[in-house]
Design a protein around this motif. Structure first.
Motif, PDB file in Angstrom:
ATOM      1  N   ARG A  96       0.838  -1.203   0.000  1.00  0.00           N
ATOM      2  CA  ARG A  96       0.000   0.000   0.000  1.00  0.00           C
ATOM      3  C   ARG A  96       0.874   1.255   0.000  1.00  0.00           C
ATOM      4  O   ARG A  96       0.546   2.244  -0.653  1.00  0.00           O
ATOM      5  CB  ARG A  96      -0.978  -0.022   1.177  1.00  0.00           C
ATOM      6  CG  ARG A  96      -2.064  -1.089   1.011  1.00  0.00           C
ATOM      7  CD  ARG A  96      -3.178  -0.943   2.032  1.00  0.00           C
ATOM      8  NE  ARG A  96      -2.768  -1.174   3.398  1.00  0.00           N
ATOM      9  CZ  ARG A  96      -2.729  -2.361   3.997  1.00  0.00           C
ATOM     10  NH1 ARG A  96      -3.071  -3.453   3.337  1.00  0.00           N
ATOM     11  NH2 ARG A  96      -2.373  -2.468   5.261  1.00  0.00           N
ATOM     12  N   ALA A  97       1.991   1.205   0.708  1.00  0.00           N
ATOM     13  CA  ALA A  97       2.927   2.343   0.697  1.00  0.00           C
ATOM     14  C   ALA A  97       3.491   2.539  -0.709  1.00  0.00           C
ATOM     15  O   ALA A  97       3.644   3.685  -1.165  1.00  0.00           O
ATOM     16  CB  ALA A  97       4.045   2.114   1.701  1.00  0.00           C
ATOM     17  N   ASP A  98       3.792   1.451  -1.403  1.00  0.00           N
ATOM     18  CA  ASP A  98       4.255   1.559  -2.793  1.00  0.00           C
ATOM     19  C   ASP A  98       3.177   2.160  -3.685  1.00  0.00           C
ATOM     20  O   ASP A  98       3.476   2.937  -4.591  1.00  0.00           O
ATOM     21  CB  ASP A  98       4.663   0.186  -3.331  1.00  0.00           C
ATOM     22  CG  ASP A  98       5.963  -0.321  -2.728  1.00  0.00           C
ATOM     23  OD1 ASP A  98       6.721   0.490  -2.154  1.00  0.00           O
ATOM     24  OD2 ASP A  98       6.213  -1.546  -2.823  1.00  0.00           O
ATOM     25  N   ALA A  99       1.913   1.804  -3.421  1.00  0.00           N
ATOM     26  CA  ALA A  99       0.805   2.347  -4.223  1.00  0.00           C
ATOM     27  C   ALA A  99       0.709   3.858  -4.058  1.00  0.00           C
ATOM     28  O   ALA A  99       0.440   4.577  -5.025  1.00  0.00           O
ATOM     29  CB  ALA A  99      -0.510   1.672  -3.834  1.00  0.00           C
ATOM     30  N   VAL A 100       0.930   4.344  -2.845  1.00  0.00           N
ATOM     31  CA  VAL A 100       0.884   5.788  -2.608  1.00  0.00           C
ATOM     32  C   VAL A 100       1.928   6.489  -3.477  1.00  0.00           C
ATOM     33  O   VAL A 100       1.667   7.548  -4.052  1.00  0.00           O
ATOM     34  CB  VAL A 100       1.104   6.115  -1.116  1.00  0.00           C
ATOM     35  CG1 VAL A 100       1.299   7.611  -0.896  1.00  0.00           C
ATOM     36  CG2 VAL A 100      -0.061   5.601  -0.288  1.00  0.00           C
ATOM     37  N   LYS A 101       3.098   5.889  -3.612  1.00  0.00           N
ATOM     38  CA  LYS A 101       4.165   6.470  -4.433  1.00  0.00           C
ATOM     39  C   LYS A 101       3.778   6.511  -5.914  1.00  0.00           C
ATOM     40  O   LYS A 101       4.194   7.400  -6.641  1.00  0.00           O
ATOM     41  CB  LYS A 101       5.458   5.679  -4.267  1.00  0.00           C
ATOM     42  CG  LYS A 101       6.058   5.782  -2.889  1.00  0.00           C
ATOM     43  CD  LYS A 101       7.265   4.872  -2.759  1.00  0.00           C
ATOM     44  CE  LYS A 101       7.730   4.794  -1.317  1.00  0.00           C
ATOM     45  NZ  LYS A 101       8.771   3.775  -1.140  1.00  0.00           N
ATOM     46  N   GLN A 102       2.964   5.535  -6.357  1.00  0.00           N
ATOM     47  CA  GLN A 102       2.540   5.472  -7.761  1.00  0.00           C
ATOM     48  C   GLN A 102       1.331   6.358  -8.056  1.00  0.00           C
ATOM     49  O   GLN A 102       1.084   6.707  -9.211  1.00  0.00           O
ATOM     50  CB  GLN A 102       2.160   4.037  -8.140  1.00  0.00           C
ATOM     51  CG  GLN A 102       3.280   3.051  -8.128  1.00  0.00           C
ATOM     52  CD  GLN A 102       2.751   1.668  -8.462  1.00  0.00           C
ATOM     53  OE1 GLN A 102       1.985   1.497  -9.405  1.00  0.00           O
ATOM     54  NE2 GLN A 102       3.150   0.682  -7.683  1.00  0.00           N
ATOM     55  N   ALA A 103       0.559   6.671  -7.027  1.00  0.00           N
ATOM     56  CA  ALA A 103      -0.706   7.389  -7.209  1.00  0.00           C
ATOM     57  C   ALA A 103      -0.479   8.830  -7.624  1.00  0.00           C
ATOM     58  O   ALA A 103       0.410   9.497  -7.101  1.00  0.00           O
ATOM     59  CB  ALA A 103      -1.516   7.348  -5.918  1.00  0.00           C
ATOM     60  N   PRO A 104      -1.312   9.307  -8.550  1.00  0.00           N
ATOM     61  CA  PRO A 104      -1.244  10.727  -8.912  1.00  0.00           C
ATOM     62  C   PRO A 104      -1.477  11.589  -7.673  1.00  0.00           C
ATOM     63  O   PRO A 104      -2.477  11.422  -6.982  1.00  0.00           O
ATOM     64  CB  PRO A 104      -2.383  10.885  -9.925  1.00  0.00           C
ATOM     65  CG  PRO A 104      -2.646   9.503 -10.433  1.00  0.00           C
ATOM     66  CD  PRO A 104      -2.315   8.585  -9.298  1.00  0.00           C
ATOM     67  N   GLY A 105      -0.532  12.432  -7.355  1.00  0.00           N
ATOM     68  CA  GLY A 105      -0.650  13.286  -6.178  1.00  0.00           C
ATOM     69  C   GLY A 105      -0.492  12.545  -4.864  1.00  0.00           C
ATOM     70  O   GLY A 105      -0.732  13.107  -3.802  1.00  0.00           O
ATOM     71  N   GLY A 106      -0.118  11.257  -4.922  1.00  0.00           N
ATOM     72  CA  GLY A 106       0.061  10.470  -3.706  1.00  0.00           C
ATOM     73  C   GLY A 106      -1.226  10.166  -2.968  1.00  0.00           C
ATOM     74  O   GLY A 106      -1.214   9.858  -1.780  1.00  0.00           O
ATOM     75  N   THR A 107      -2.358  10.245  -3.667  1.00  0.00           N
ATOM     76  CA  THR A 107      -3.661  10.028  -3.046  1.00  0.00           C
ATOM     77  C   THR A 107      -4.245   8.691  -3.475  1.00  0.00           C
ATOM     78  O   THR A 107      -4.338   8.400  -4.672  1.00  0.00           O
ATOM     79  CB  THR A 107      -4.639  11.155  -3.435  1.00  0.00           C
ATOM     80  OG1 THR A 107      -4.069  12.403  -3.043  1.00  0.00           O
ATOM     81  CG2 THR A 107      -5.978  10.976  -2.744  1.00  0.00           C
ATOM     82  N   ILE A 108      -4.624   7.881  -2.490  1.00  0.00           N
ATOM     83  CA  ILE A 108      -5.279   6.599  -2.762  1.00  0.00           C
ATOM     84  C   ILE A 108      -6.646   6.584  -2.093  1.00  0.00           C
ATOM     85  O   ILE A 108      -6.929   7.419  -1.232  1.00  0.00           O
ATOM     86  CB  ILE A 108      -4.419   5.405  -2.282  1.00  0.00           C
ATOM     87  CG1 ILE A 108      -4.135   5.491  -0.787  1.00  0.00           C
ATOM     88  CG2 ILE A 108      -3.123   5.305  -3.090  1.00  0.00           C
ATOM     89  CD1 ILE A 108      -3.460   4.273  -0.202  1.00  0.00           C
TER      90      ILE A 108
END
Length: 170
Positions: free
Chosen positions: A67-79
């Protein structure tokens, strides 16, 4: 008849599928959709169907690190799902009675890699003694952050409608 759809979503793809599944279910049963961080730990005996969906991360259900990796990939760091994931929820959940049927789904990229969050969710629900009403289902995304492949929302709604018919026939 009552159904609850619980989902975890990083980039919104699994959330969209959960809402489409609920739209299909809603043709046959009363349905509620909730993000896993808001999901009850006690499953009411009055619930006829529990549908659980999650994105596939690292060959299965997400973990804090994925999930922390997903935050890094998310536009604007928003999940979408910022708290606990389906894995942690399943460790905390308690069946409120017998008879609540379950189904699981996931979203993932079509790749030669093995693994499915839906299969892991289904096994966890079986360990909790919930009877399965359907095999786990996968809905496809074009890339790890999405979007969904064409036709997946419609397919999810049809799957939800089929689940609603199955629940009503039991």
């Amino acid at each position: 008849m009552k159904a609850l759809v619980v989902y975890e979503s990083m980039f919104g793809n699994t959330q969209q599928i959960a809402q489409a599944v609920a739209a299909g279910l809603g043709k046959h049963v009363e349905v509620e959709v909730t993000e896993v961080g808001l999901a009850p730990d006690e499953i009411s005996a009055e619930l006829d169907l529990l549908v659980v969906g999650a994105p596939t991360h690292a060959f299965g259900m997400s973990r804090a690190s994925t999930r922390a990796d997903a935050v890094k990939q998310a536009p604007g760091g928003t999940i979408v799902s910022t708290g606990r994931g389906v894995r942690e929820w399943l460790e905390a959940v308690h069946p409120g009675g017998v008879g609540t049927m379950v189904a699981a789904f996931d979203t993932r990229v079509r790749a030669p890699l093995p693994g499915s969050a839906a299969h892991k969710v289904a096994k966890a629900l079986q360990r909790l003694s919930f009877p399965e009403v359907s095999d786990p289902e996968t809905f496809w995304v074009k890339d790890s952050t999405g979007p969904l492949k064409d036709g997946e929302l419609e397919r999810a709604e049809r799957w939800g409608a089929d689940l609603g018919l199955l629940v009503n026939s039991r």
